[in-house]
Design a protein around this motif. Structure first.
Motif, PDB file in Angstrom:
ATOM      1  N   PRO A   1      54.885  12.468   8.794  1.00  5.60           N
ATOM      2  CA  PRO A   1      55.244  12.203   7.407  1.00  5.60           C
ATOM      3  C   PRO A   1      56.391  13.099   6.960  1.00  5.60           C
ATOM      4  N   THR A   2      57.162  12.606   6.025  1.00  6.69           N
ATOM      5  CA  THR A   2      58.241  13.417   5.458  1.00  6.69           C
ATOM      6  C   THR A   2      57.794  14.150   4.201  1.00  6.69           C
ATOM      7  N   SER A   3      56.683  13.710   3.609  1.00  5.55           N
ATOM      8  CA  SER A   3      56.118  14.351   2.421  1.00  5.55           C
ATOM      9  C   SER A   3      54.663  13.921   2.295  1.00  5.55           C
ATOM     10  N   ALA A   4      53.960  14.523   1.355  1.00  6.65           N
ATOM     11  CA  ALA A   4      52.558  14.162   1.125  1.00  6.65           C
ATOM     12  C   ALA A   4      52.433  12.749   0.560  1.00  6.65           C
ATOM     13  N   ASP A   5      53.521  12.191   0.026  1.00  5.95           N
ATOM     14  CA  ASP A   5      53.504  10.849  -0.553  1.00  5.95           C
ATOM     15  C   ASP A   5      53.990   9.771   0.415  1.00  5.95           C
ATOM     16  N   ASP A   6      54.331  10.156   1.626  1.00  2.88           N
ATOM     17  CA  ASP A   6      54.884   9.222   2.614  1.00  2.88           C
ATOM     18  C   ASP A   6      53.812   8.225   3.058  1.00  2.88           C
ATOM     19  N   VAL A   7      54.126   6.943   2.967  1.00  5.37           N
ATOM     20  CA  VAL A   7      53.234   5.871   3.425  1.00  5.37           C
ATOM     21  C   VAL A   7      54.061   4.928   4.287  1.00  5.37           C
ATOM     22  N   ARG A   8      53.562   4.617   5.482  1.00  2.00           N
ATOM     23  CA  ARG A   8      54.237   3.685   6.377  1.00  2.00           C
ATOM     24  C   ARG A   8      53.259   2.568   6.722  1.00  2.00           C
ATOM     25  N   THR A   9      53.736   1.328   6.664  1.00  2.25           N
ATOM     26  CA  THR A   9      52.877   0.181   6.972  1.00  2.25           C
ATOM     27  C   THR A   9      53.530  -0.690   8.038  1.00  2.25           C
ATOM     28  N   PHE A  10      52.688  -1.429   8.746  1.00  2.44           N
ATOM     29  CA  PHE A  10      53.182  -2.373   9.745  1.00  2.44           C
ATOM     30  C   PHE A  10      52.150  -3.470   9.912  1.00  2.44           C
ATOM     31  N   ASP A  11      52.620  -4.721   9.990  1.00  2.00           N
ATOM     32  CA  ASP A  11      51.745  -5.877  10.154  1.00  2.00           C
ATOM     33  C   ASP A  11      52.037  -6.570  11.475  1.00  2.00           C
ATOM     34  N   PHE A  12      50.966  -6.979  12.143  1.00  2.50           N
ATOM     35  CA  PHE A  12      51.043  -7.741  13.386  1.00  2.50           C
ATOM     36  C   PHE A  12      50.322  -9.071  13.197  1.00  2.50           C
ATOM     37  N   GLY A  13      50.691 -10.077  13.981  1.00  3.25           N
ATOM     38  CA  GLY A  13      49.944 -11.329  14.047  1.00  3.25           C
ATOM     39  C   GLY A  13      50.226 -12.267  12.894  1.00  3.25           C
ATOM     40  N   GLN A  14      49.359 -13.274  12.798  1.00  5.97           N
ATOM     41  CA  GLN A  14      49.527 -14.301  11.775  1.00  5.97           C
ATOM     42  C   GLN A  14      48.193 -14.969  11.469  1.00  5.97           C
ATOM     43  N   ASP A  15      48.156 -15.679  10.353  1.00  8.88           N
ATOM     44  CA  ASP A  15      46.977 -16.456   9.964  1.00  8.88           C
ATOM     45  C   ASP A  15      46.977 -17.803  10.671  1.00  8.88           C
ATOM     46  N   ASN A  16      45.822 -18.416  10.718  1.00  7.46           N
ATOM     47  CA  ASN A  16      45.661 -19.817  11.120  1.00  7.46           C
ATOM     48  C   ASN A  16      46.028 -20.143  12.555  1.00  7.46           C
ATOM     49  N   LEU A  17      45.880 -19.205  13.459  1.00  7.99           N
ATOM     50  CA  LEU A  17      46.060 -19.474  14.877  1.00  7.99           C
ATOM     51  C   LEU A  17      44.683 -19.288  15.526  1.00  7.99           C
ATOM     52  N   PRO A  18      43.947 -20.398  15.740  1.00 13.54           N
ATOM     53  CA  PRO A  18      42.562 -20.299  16.211  1.00 13.54           C
ATOM     54  C   PRO A  18      42.405 -19.417  17.446  1.00 13.54           C
ATOM     55  N   GLY A  19      41.425 -18.505  17.358  1.00 13.15           N
ATOM     56  CA  GLY A  19      41.138 -17.597  18.447  1.00 13.15           C
ATOM     57  C   GLY A  19      41.957 -16.321  18.438  1.00 13.15           C
ATOM     58  N   TYR A  20      42.904 -16.215  17.519  1.00 11.16           N
ATOM     59  CA  TYR A  20      43.758 -15.030  17.420  1.00 11.16           C
ATOM     60  C   TYR A  20      43.687 -14.493  15.999  1.00 11.16           C
ATOM     61  N   GLY A  21      44.366 -13.393  15.751  1.00 12.60           N
ATOM     62  CA  GLY A  21      44.255 -12.810  14.429  1.00 12.60           C
ATOM     63  C   GLY A  21      45.468 -12.019  14.030  1.00 12.60           C
ATOM     64  N   LYS A  22      45.194 -11.040  13.180  1.00 12.59           N
ATOM     65  CA  LYS A  22      46.264 -10.204  12.649  1.00 12.59           C
ATOM     66  C   LYS A  22      45.713  -8.813  12.383  1.00 12.59           C
ATOM     67  N   ALA A  23      46.614  -7.863  12.235  1.00 14.13           N
ATOM     68  CA  ALA A  23      46.234  -6.488  11.932  1.00 14.13           C
ATOM     69  C   ALA A  23      47.296  -5.861  11.044  1.00 14.13           C
ATOM     70  N   SER A  24      46.845  -5.037  10.132  1.00 11.82           N
ATOM     71  CA  SER A  24      47.736  -4.264   9.270  1.00 11.82           C
ATOM     72  C   SER A  24      47.420  -2.793   9.472  1.00 11.82           C
ATOM     73  N   LEU A  25      48.459  -2.009   9.691  1.00 10.69           N
ATOM     74  CA  LEU A  25      48.312  -0.576   9.873  1.00 10.69           C
ATOM     75  C   LEU A  25      48.943   0.126   8.679  1.00 10.69           C
ATOM     76  N   ARG A  26      48.229   1.079   8.117  1.00 14.18           N
ATOM     77  CA  ARG A  26      48.739   1.860   6.986  1.00 14.18           C
ATOM     78  C   ARG A  26      48.574   3.331   7.326  1.00 14.18           C
ATOM     79  N   PHE A  27      49.692   4.023   7.505  1.00  9.75           N
ATOM     80  CA  PHE A  27      49.706   5.442   7.831  1.00  9.75           C
ATOM     81  C   PHE A  27      50.028   6.201   6.547  1.00  9.75           C
ATOM     82  N   TYR A  28      49.230   7.210   6.208  1.00  7.50           N
ATOM     83  CA  TYR A  28      49.494   7.990   5.002  1.00  7.50           C
ATOM     84  C   TYR A  28      48.903   9.388   5.143  1.00  7.50           C
TER      85      TYR A  28
END
Length: 145
Positions: A55-82
């Motif tokens: 982090p660059t400061s105590a307020d630093d938040v980084r996010t990243f999203d993987f995947g997609q909706d509506n693909l049967p048998g697969y999914g998605k993930a969201s990462l939030r670093f803080y």
């Protein structure tokens, strides 16, 4: 039941010339989840770049999203670093869900929290950069507690 070590794990399970399939698994003391999703060839490098110098400061938040909706048998993930506080205690919140492969199944989801320290984030970044398109390559962020 044996306790699963708290961590975030990303593994490359399939690749072709246009995309990769990743499996993301996350576990804490209370929950664990796993989801597969398709990602772009540059997604791992983009995640590594987004986490650079975190982090660059105590307020630093980084996010990243993987995947997609509506693909049967697969999914998605969201990462939030803080930052949990100004002392360098970091948190990764992992939200994941999967689209059912069968019509009568329900979407499943989990939210898992993994604690980290800056040195572990730096190691995770280097692991992400080293994965390339090598099947079985992994990046693991071990819980710092």
């Amino acid at each position: 039941m044996q306790a699963v070590p708290s961590n975030l794990r990303i593994e490359l399970v399939w690749a072709d010339a246009d995309m990769i399939e990743l499996q993301l698994a996350a576990a804490s003391d209370a929950f664990e989840g796993r989801v597969n999703f398709y990602a772009g060839l540059d997604d791992l490098a983009e995640l590594a770049a987004r986490l650079e110098k975190f982090p660059t400061s105590a307020d630093d938040v980084r996010t990243f999203d993987f995947g997609q909706d509506n693909l049967p048998g697969y999914g998605k993930a969201s990462l939030r670093f803080y930052a949990r506080d100004a002392s360098g205690h970091l948190v990764v919140q992992i939200s994941m869900s999967s689209t059912p492969g069968e019509p009568k199944c329900v979407e499943q989801s989990a939210v898992v929290q993994v604690d980290a320290v800056p040195a572990d984030i730096d190691s995770f970044i280097e692991q992400l950069r080293g994965m390339g398109t090598n099947l079985g390559a992994t990046a693991v962020l071990i819980d710092a507690t």
